[in-house]
Design an enzyme around this catalytic site. Structure first.
Site, PDB file in Angstrom:
ATOM      1  N   SER A  88       6.669 -11.653   2.468  1.00 44.39           N
ATOM      2  CA  SER A  88       6.898 -11.431   2.018  1.00 44.39           C
ATOM      3  C   SER A  88       6.623 -12.851   1.245  1.00 44.39           C
ATOM      4  CB  SER A  88       8.562 -11.474   1.261  1.00 44.39           C
ATOM      5  OG  SER A  88       7.737 -10.883  -0.056  1.00 44.39           O
ATOM      6  N   ASP A 138       9.208   0.433   2.614  1.00 42.87           N
ATOM      7  CA  ASP A 138       9.575  -0.679   1.581  1.00 42.87           C
ATOM      8  C   ASP A 138       9.992  -0.538  -0.247  1.00 42.87           C
ATOM      9  OD1 ASP A 138       9.013  -3.676   0.780  1.00 42.87           O
ATOM     10  OD2 ASP A 138       8.410  -4.526   2.002  1.00 42.87           O
ATOM     11  N   HIS A 169      11.757  -3.560   3.153  1.00 44.01           N
ATOM     12  CA  HIS A 169      10.966  -4.529   3.358  1.00 44.01           C
ATOM     13  C   HIS A 169      11.733  -5.474   4.417  1.00 44.01           C
ATOM     14  CE1 HIS A 169       8.952  -7.267   1.271  1.00 44.01           C
ATOM     15  NE2 HIS A 169      10.215  -8.087   1.129  1.00 44.01           N
TER      16      HIS A 169
END
Ligand code: MLT
Length: 195
Positions: A88, A138, A169
């Site tokens: 991320s 996601d 995610h």
């Protein structure tokens, strides 16, 4: 050696178990992001969700490149041996590092990454391996954005593998297996896992 770069709200411990799982026996270098957003550590500032403070991103990328340079010297990491593994926000600064300082990394594992910026000039990544692990569902990174990141890296002559995981995610087991195989394939100097 693997450079672990955690996501927003993580710290230097967040990815240690993942690092051990995907690169058994490899040395792990795991810094904590220096930016705090409401108490959550990050590697660079953002103006809103998914909108990055580009000036800060550039400055923090320069700082990370310097950290990598110093750590490589301190720990005797030969040039071209460090592989980034970022999740991320950590994936986003890893891409920024790769695109701004191609020599800093041997390759990169980008988990749930976004486009950090679009390079204005051509970047030459000399077929460095890059694995993108993207989630089909996601809610933070759309599939178009993940595909665009892959295209930017392909246009920069990286050896891109784009893996779509049926996940959001959060990473799933399939992501970990894929990352393990990719590490073995491209950076096989890691010892084999105990059977
Ligand atoms: C995050 O929460 O870390 C974002 O999705 C990515 C970023 O802000 O870099």
């Amino acid at each position: 050696m693997v450079l672990l770069l955690h996501g927003t709200g993580g710290d230097e411990n967040s990815l240690l178990a993942l690092g051990k799982a995907i690169a058994p026996g490899a040395a792990l270098l795991s810094p904590r992001g220096k930016v705090l957003e409401q108490g959550m550590a990050r590697f660079f500032r953002r103006l809103a969700d998914g909108i990055f403070d580009q000036e800060d991103l550039e400055k923090r990328t320069v700082d990370l490149a310097e950290f990598v340079r110093r750590a490589s010297k301190a720990y005797g990491i030969p040039k071209g041996k460090l592989v980034a593994a970022g999740f991320s926000n950590g994936a986003n600064i890893a891409s920024s590092l790769l695109l701004r300082f191609p020599d800093a990394l041997a390759g990169a594992l980008l988990m749930r990454g976004m486009v950090p910026f679009t390079p204005e000039q051509a970047v030459e990544l000399n077929r460095k391996p890059v694995l993108l692990l993207s989630g089909l569902d996601d809610p933070i990174v759309g599939t178009d954005e993940a595909a665009e990141l892959a295209n930017i890296l392909r246009a920069s002559n990286a050896e891109v593998t784009l893996h779509w995981e049926k996940a959001g995610h959060t990473l799933s087991q399939g992501d970990v297996l894929m990352a393990f195989d990719w590490m073995r394939k491209f950076f096989r100097n890691h010892p084999a896992p105990a059977q």
